[in-house]
Design a protein around this motif. Structure first.
Motif, mmCIF file in Angstrom:
data_model
loop_
_atom_site.group_PDB
_atom_site.id
_atom_site.type_symbol
_atom_site.label_atom_id
_atom_site.label_comp_id
_atom_site.label_asym_id
_atom_site.label_seq_id
_atom_site.Cartn_x
_atom_site.Cartn_y
_atom_site.Cartn_z
ATOM 1 N N ALA A 71 -13.364 -3.545 1.613
ATOM 2 C CA ALA A 71 -13.735 -2.087 1.821
ATOM 3 C C ALA A 71 -13.257 -1.474 2.670
ATOM 4 C CB ALA A 71 -14.554 -3.368 3.465
ATOM 5 N N ARG A 72 -11.474 -1.671 3.280
ATOM 6 C CA ARG A 72 -10.653 -0.992 3.587
ATOM 7 C C ARG A 72 -10.324 0.240 2.531
ATOM 8 N NH1 ARG A 72 -7.023 -3.222 7.918
ATOM 9 N NH2 ARG A 72 -6.588 -0.582 7.627
ATOM 10 N N GLY A 73 -10.706 0.089 1.137
ATOM 11 C CA GLY A 73 -10.487 0.840 0.411
ATOM 12 C C GLY A 73 -8.677 0.316 0.303
ATOM 13 N N HIS A 74 -7.967 -0.964 -0.530
ATOM 14 C CA HIS A 74 -7.203 -0.507 -1.227
ATOM 15 C C HIS A 74 -7.453 -1.607 -2.291
ATOM 16 C CE1 HIS A 74 -4.722 -2.722 3.233
ATOM 17 N NE2 HIS A 74 -5.690 -0.572 3.386
ATOM 18 N N MET B 116 -11.852 -7.829 3.107
ATOM 19 C CA MET B 116 -12.080 -6.893 3.760
ATOM 20 C C MET B 116 -11.717 -5.658 3.831
ATOM 21 S SD MET B 116 -10.955 -9.004 7.394
ATOM 22 C CE MET B 116 -10.965 -7.969 8.500
ATOM 23 N N ARG B 117 -10.305 -6.057 3.231
ATOM 24 C CA ARG B 117 -9.503 -5.006 2.487
ATOM 25 C C ARG B 117 -9.516 -3.725 1.309
ATOM 26 N NH1 ARG B 117 -3.887 -7.153 0.111
ATOM 27 N NH2 ARG B 117 -3.882 -4.715 -0.004
ATOM 28 N N GLU C 101 0.813 -1.641 -0.193
ATOM 29 C CA GLU C 101 0.128 0.052 -0.059
ATOM 30 C C GLU C 101 1.145 1.100 0.182
ATOM 31 O OE1 GLU C 101 -3.277 0.287 0.008
ATOM 32 O OE2 GLU C 101 -3.327 -1.689 -0.905
#
Length: 285
Positions: free
Chosen positions: A249-252, A246-247, A70
């Motif tokens: 949804a976190r914007g990754h 999950m990633r 990231e």
């Protein structure tokens, strides 16, 4: 998180204790598992602690890799390394399941006819090369074979549907439609979880109603080894896809930079293909 436009030509990570800690945890897992098999009272506790330690190490190790990605530290060379590594890992899994399918073929097409031929009639006159069988001496209690309907067929539909929803999610991510990608990936995870629940119910049905157990001769051993290891791989695939969800949804991930998604998708499609072969060979033939 803003990703730098120019990543290094080849990223060299800093010194890390993760490999040594993972090796020690794996040593504890295998040592305690050997003790557990041999009836040592301390083994289950050490096994649980070692497995928990391994999970913690992997959580931190993969977390570091995600943070590095990231921050934009991974360029095309690292991307190629990950792709080759994942390809090699999946190839090793192909060889693993090939060995299990080979064991089934050998027991069914080589050993059973050999034990039923004229040379062995004096030892086991009542033995026939029918599949499944309880062995030449009939030492195992009677059992029924697991048929393809209804649970295995429903599970086949679930896995095929999950492959389709995962492909839709991948195309949505490549098109920049993050919400659609999250929805379809969540559907994939849900279908995989349903598969695991139904397989657990299938095992309960096999043990209680069919008297089919791991100790039910070569058929029971191969049945539970093939379906059990496949279920374990489905569980790993669901875990991978959950982390990717999950990633996501976190914007990754970006449309042009999302190998973690692709690697998990490769693994999931591999699990689908193995199940199709298993469904035909184990449940139908």
């Amino acid at each position: 998180m803003n990703v730098p436009q120019h990543s290094p030509d080849y990223f060299v990570p800093s010194m890390s204790w993760h490999p040594a800690r993972a090796a020690l945890a794996l040593l504890g897992v295998m040592f305690s598992l050997a003790g557990w098999i041999n009836g040592q009272t301390w083994a289950p506790i050490v096994f649980s602690l070692s497995l928990a330690a391994l999970a913690c190490v992997l959580w931190r190790w993969f977390g570091d890799a995600i943070a590095e990605s990231e921050r934009g530290l991974y360029g095309k060379r690292i991307d190629a390394s990950y792709r080759w590594s994942m390809s090699g890992f999946i190839f090793s899994e192909v060889m693993f399941f090939s060995a299990l399918f080979g064991a089934l073929f050998y027991a069914r097409a080589v050993v059973a006819p050999m034990l039923a031929d004229f040379d062995h009639k004096l030892l086991w006159p009542e033995f026939s090369a029918l599949w499944p069988n309880a062995g030449p001496a009939e030492l195992t209690p009677p059992f029924e074979a697991m048929g393809p309907w209804p649970i295995p067929t429903i599970n086949t539909a679930l896995l095929l549907s999950s492959g389709a929803t995962l492909t839709v999610a991948h195309h949505a991510l490549r098109d920049g439609q993050r919400r659609a990608a999250i929805f379809w990936l969540a559907a994939t995870v849900g279908l995989g979880f349903c598969f695991l629940c139904l397989q657990g119910y299938e095992y309960r049905h096999a043990y209680r109603e069919l008297n089919l157990k791991l100790s039910s001769g070569v058929y029971g051993s191969i049945f539970f080894l093939l379906t059990g290891f496949h279920g374990f791989h489905v569980m790993l695939g669901v875990l991978m896809l959950t982390v990717v969800l999950m990633r996501l949804a976190r914007g990754h991930f970006r449309p042009d930079h999302h190998f973690a998604f692709e690697g998990a998708a490769w693994y999931w499609h591999f699990v689908d293909v193995v199940w199709l072969g298993l469904y035909v060979v184990v449940y139908w033939l």
